[in-house]
Design a protein around this motif. Structure first.
Motif, PDB file in Angstrom:
ATOM      1  N   ASP A 121      39.124  43.099  44.361  1.00  0.00           N
ATOM      2  CA  ASP A 121      40.505  42.949  43.887  1.00  0.00           C
ATOM      3  C   ASP A 121      41.382  43.978  44.585  1.00  0.00           C
ATOM      4  N   PRO A 122      41.615  43.812  45.890  1.00  0.00           N
ATOM      5  CA  PRO A 122      42.321  44.860  46.656  1.00  0.00           C
ATOM      6  C   PRO A 122      43.755  45.094  46.210  1.00  0.00           C
ATOM      7  N   GLU A 123      44.407  44.103  45.641  1.00  0.00           N
ATOM      8  CA  GLU A 123      45.801  44.253  45.227  1.00  0.00           C
ATOM      9  C   GLU A 123      45.931  44.771  43.802  1.00  0.00           C
ATOM     10  N   ASN A 124      44.801  44.922  43.088  1.00  0.00           N
ATOM     11  CA  ASN A 124      44.816  45.313  41.676  1.00  0.00           C
ATOM     12  C   ASN A 124      45.777  44.396  40.920  1.00  0.00           C
ATOM     13  N   SER A 125      45.355  43.159  40.771  1.00  0.00           N
ATOM     14  CA  SER A 125      46.234  42.081  40.323  1.00  0.00           C
ATOM     15  C   SER A 125      46.930  42.359  38.995  1.00  0.00           C
ATOM     16  N   LEU A 126      46.287  43.106  38.107  1.00  0.00           N
ATOM     17  CA  LEU A 126      46.857  43.349  36.774  1.00  0.00           C
ATOM     18  C   LEU A 126      47.714  44.609  36.700  1.00  0.00           C
ATOM     19  N   ALA A 127      47.841  45.330  37.804  1.00  0.00           N
ATOM     20  CA  ALA A 127      48.583  46.597  37.779  1.00  0.00           C
ATOM     21  C   ALA A 127      50.052  46.387  37.453  1.00  0.00           C
ATOM     22  N   GLY A 128      50.626  45.249  37.814  1.00  0.00           N
ATOM     23  CA  GLY A 128      52.033  45.002  37.524  1.00  0.00           C
ATOM     24  C   GLY A 128      52.302  44.612  36.086  1.00  0.00           C
ATOM     25  N   PHE A 129      51.237  44.340  35.332  1.00  0.00           N
ATOM     26  CA  PHE A 129      51.413  43.920  33.946  1.00  0.00           C
ATOM     27  C   PHE A 129      50.956  44.977  32.943  1.00  0.00           C
ATOM     28  N   LEU A 130      50.115  45.904  33.370  1.00  0.00           N
ATOM     29  CA  LEU A 130      49.584  46.934  32.477  1.00  0.00           C
ATOM     30  C   LEU A 130      49.790  48.304  33.098  1.00  0.00           C
ATOM     31  N   ASP A 131      50.071  49.292  32.258  1.00  0.00           N
ATOM     32  CA  ASP A 131      50.224  50.659  32.756  1.00  0.00           C
ATOM     33  C   ASP A 131      48.883  51.205  33.248  1.00  0.00           C
ATOM     34  N   ALA A 167      40.278  31.438  33.408  1.00  0.00           N
ATOM     35  CA  ALA A 167      41.044  31.329  32.157  1.00  0.00           C
ATOM     36  C   ALA A 167      41.285  32.694  31.530  1.00  0.00           C
ATOM     37  N   MET A 168      40.298  33.585  31.618  1.00  0.00           N
ATOM     38  CA  MET A 168      40.468  34.935  31.078  1.00  0.00           C
ATOM     39  C   MET A 168      41.550  35.704  31.823  1.00  0.00           C
ATOM     40  N   LEU A 169      41.592  35.567  33.138  1.00  0.00           N
ATOM     41  CA  LEU A 169      42.601  36.276  33.929  1.00  0.00           C
ATOM     42  C   LEU A 169      44.003  35.820  33.542  1.00  0.00           C
ATOM     43  N   TYR A 187      35.802  38.769  39.340  1.00  0.00           N
ATOM     44  CA  TYR A 187      34.837  37.672  39.271  1.00  0.00           C
ATOM     45  C   TYR A 187      35.225  36.465  40.124  1.00  0.00           C
ATOM     46  N   PRO A 188      36.489  36.003  40.091  1.00  0.00           N
ATOM     47  CA  PRO A 188      36.824  34.835  40.916  1.00  0.00           C
ATOM     48  C   PRO A 188      36.550  35.049  42.401  1.00  0.00           C
ATOM     49  N   MET A 189      36.839  36.251  42.913  1.00  0.00           N
ATOM     50  CA  MET A 189      36.583  36.533  44.319  1.00  0.00           C
ATOM     51  C   MET A 189      35.090  36.513  44.619  1.00  0.00           C
ATOM     52  N   LEU A 190      34.290  37.185  43.803  1.00  0.00           N
ATOM     53  CA  LEU A 190      32.855  37.269  44.044  1.00  0.00           C
ATOM     54  C   LEU A 190      32.170  35.922  43.829  1.00  0.00           C
ATOM     55  N   LEU A 191      32.403  35.317  42.687  1.00  0.00           N
ATOM     56  CA  LEU A 191      31.726  34.059  42.368  1.00  0.00           C
ATOM     57  C   LEU A 191      32.224  32.908  43.235  1.00  0.00           C
ATOM     58  N   GLY A 192      33.464  33.004  43.713  1.00  0.00           N
ATOM     59  CA  GLY A 192      33.961  31.971  44.612  1.00  0.00           C
ATOM     60  C   GLY A 192      33.263  31.988  45.954  1.00  0.00           C
ATOM     61  N   ARG A 193      32.917  33.164  46.432  1.00  0.00           N
ATOM     62  CA  ARG A 193      32.257  33.263  47.733  1.00  0.00           C
ATOM     63  C   ARG A 193      30.789  32.846  47.693  1.00  0.00           C
ATOM     64  N   VAL A 194      30.176  32.932  46.525  1.00  0.00           N
ATOM     65  CA  VAL A 194      28.741  32.605  46.422  1.00  0.00           C
ATOM     66  C   VAL A 194      28.532  31.364  45.553  1.00  0.00           C
ATOM     67  N   ARG A 195      29.551  30.545  45.415  1.00  0.00           N
ATOM     68  CA  ARG A 195      29.474  29.418  44.472  1.00  0.00           C
ATOM     69  C   ARG A 195      28.414  28.396  44.871  1.00  0.00           C
ATOM     70  N   ARG A 196      28.031  28.329  46.134  1.00  0.00           N
ATOM     71  CA  ARG A 196      27.022  27.375  46.575  1.00  0.00           C
ATOM     72  C   ARG A 196      25.618  27.956  46.581  1.00  0.00           C
ATOM     73  N   ASN A 197      25.479  29.206  46.175  1.00  0.00           N
ATOM     74  CA  ASN A 197      24.187  29.877  46.289  1.00  0.00           C
ATOM     75  C   ASN A 197      23.468  30.086  44.968  1.00  0.00           C
ATOM     76  N   ARG A 228      37.693  43.554  35.768  1.00  0.00           N
ATOM     77  CA  ARG A 228      36.527  42.788  36.208  1.00  0.00           C
ATOM     78  C   ARG A 228      36.818  41.283  36.216  1.00  0.00           C
ATOM     79  N   TRP A 229      37.706  40.834  35.336  1.00  0.00           N
ATOM     80  CA  TRP A 229      38.024  39.401  35.298  1.00  0.00           C
ATOM     81  C   TRP A 229      38.829  38.981  36.521  1.00  0.00           C
ATOM     82  N   ALA A 230      39.470  39.930  37.192  1.00  0.00           N
ATOM     83  CA  ALA A 230      40.122  39.637  38.469  1.00  0.00           C
ATOM     84  C   ALA A 230      39.148  39.729  39.629  1.00  0.00           C
TER      85      ALA A 230
END
Length: 482
Positions: free
Chosen positions: A276-286, A377-379, A298-308, A294-296
């Motif tokens: 999560d290089p951009e820290n996606s939730l930083a603009g919404f939480l202090d 959905a969690m994100l 998971y999509p990156m990690l599980l998306g890259r290995v979804r076929r494995n 971690r919920w941001a």
């Protein structure tokens, strides 16, 4: 007045050669013009008319002039050709040097960090430091491709003892015989802090398998006090190259002995900034704790290995320990299934738990497709909760949001949600027990994890073989008891 001598009939062949020679010289003069008219002799053409009869050149003088001019032209031609060859050679030399320059400097491009990681285990030395697409750290490369993956996030306040006990029990649970293990750290410095523990536990685990295999091969009976079942790992590895790291041929038949037929998964880690290089939730939480970030990731990690991978487990390292393989409940379910536990305070009514009571977020299991959908959905739900005006920016809890998400049938309409009828037992409820072998998962609870660590160490050190492998911890335990 003088006159030009008449040409004799027998000199016809000589005149023809002279004319031909003059035409060649004129052709060369076009490409090599005279630089200095005072020093370079000229050649008279047919159109040139002399003013004086006495200045008419004789055939011998013409030959001398032609010979001198020919020598000058040849000298210039040779010089020009030499310069051309020199320029061509220089160009080829520079091109060759520029082509081979990266090869000479290639060893300098290896980061010193990868050299520092080749230290503790002989099985780690041969493997690259990066795990996937130049990201992550590969601590141990498995023997084959696995169908399951266990993703463990390590909160900021996790202690070394908590991390060590979690990893040790994870190895002993048998889960790593069928799964790859991925740790998510809050930062690269946190990853470096825990790296030596990962190496030490990996080395102890391989030694434990090797010791059990050697004793079993000599027809020794398995000690009754040891609850470690090495037969789950001592199976011929199935075909399939591990996903993580480069394909490297490895021979365990030397010093590793029985490990040549062992089957176990890879152990690796990523830090949150890689996934999560951009820290996606930083603009919404202090402040964005890893329990939310971690919920941001998971999509990156599980998306890259979804076929494995077919099945995924999400675990909180600080609050949970695993004694036995819990994935047996979901391996026969659909890829869209997700298995969750209710909160410990609400027990056996699964229907009531699913509709009203909170869900425990310390562990989720299910098919790879279902876990990915829950992560997305969690994100979205975290962002929505943070944007509510009456909510304080630091009051968002992943457990509360997951509970709301479970109650929202529309948000998880594409997920086959399964809520367990049993909650995860806490260590405090098993304080009088000396063995946790009947439990798959235990929640540490608040303030009692030191008692849990002590009970686990006593259980491991009660076995002769296990105490031999974990010698330093068992010696320390004996000194404390004395």
């Amino acid at each position: 007045m003088g006159s030009f001598p008449k040409a004799k009939p027998n000199n016809t062949h000589t005149d023809t050669n002279t004319n031909t020679h003059n035409r060649v010289m004129g052709f060369l003069l076009v490409f090599f013009p005279e630089e200095n008219n005072n020093t370079t002799p000229t050649i008279a053409t047919k159109s040139t008319k002399p003013n004086l009869v006495s200045s008419s050149p004789s055939p011998h003088s013409l030959k001398r002039i032609s010979s001198s001019s020919n020598n000058a032209l040849l000298s210039k031609a040779q010089s020009t050709i030499s310069i051309c060859f020199l320029l061509l050679f220089t160009t080829l030399l520079l091109f060759t040097l520029s082509t081979f320059e990266p090869t000479h400097h290639k060893p300098r491009s290896i980061p010193p960090k990868s050299k520092l990681r080749k230290n503790t285990s002989s099985s780690d030395v041969a493997f690259p430091s990066t795990a996937l697409q130049r990201m992550g750290t590969l601590y141990r490369r498995g023997t084959r491709a696995m169908n399951d993956i266990v993703v463990c996030h390590v909160p900021e306040d996790t202690t070394h003892d908590e991390f060590r006990i979690f990893l040790r029990l994870l190895h002993r649970s048998g889960l790593t015989s069928k799964s790859d293990v991925v740790f998510i750290f809050v930062s690269a410095s946190s990853s470096t802090t825990f790296a030596h523990i990962v190496h030490e536990e990996n080395t102890s685990f391989l030694s434990l398998i090797n010791l059990h295999a050697q004793l079993n091969s000599t027809q020794w009976a398995k000690p009754s006090e040891s609850n470690f079942d090495a037969t789950r790992f001592l199976k011929a590895p199935k075909k399939g190259e591990p996903l993580w790291g480069k394909k490297i041929r490895t021979n365990y038949s030397g010093s590793e002995g029985e490990l040549s037929r062992a089957s176990y998964g890879s152990v690796l880690s990523f830090d949150a900034n890689e996934l999560d290089p951009e820290n996606s939730l930083a603009g919404f939480l202090d402040r964005v704790p890893l329990s939310l970030r971690r919920w941001a990731c998971y999509p990156m990690l599980l998306g890259r290995v979804r076929r494995n991978f077919k099945h995924v487990t999400l675990v909180d390292v600080k609050n949970v320990v695993i004694f036995n393989d819990p994935l047996g409940r979901v391996r026969n379910q659909s890829p869209e299934s997700v298995f969750v536990y209710p909160n410990a305070k609400h027990g056996r009514n699964s229907e009531r738990t699913q509709s009203h009571h909170p869900v425990n977020s310390v562990i989720l299991m299910g098919g790879a497709r279902g876990i990915r959908r829950v992560s997305h959905a969690m994100l979205v739900a975290i962002v929505r909760a943070a944007m509510q005006p009456h909510k304080r920016k630091n009051s968002v809890s992943d457990s509360a949001i997951l509970s709301q998400l479970v109650r929202n049938k529309f948000a998880l309409r594409n997920v086959h949600l399964i809520v367990s009828g049993e909650s995860i037992p806490e260590a405090s409820s098993l304080a009088g027990s000396t063995s946790f072998s009947d439990c798959a998962i235990i929640q540490r609870g608040t303030g009692n994890y030191y008692d849990l660590n002590s009970i686990v160490k006593k259980q491991i050190c009660s076995s002769v073989m296990d105490s031999f492998v974990y010698n330093s911890d068992c010696k320390h335990l004996v000194k404390v008891e004395q």
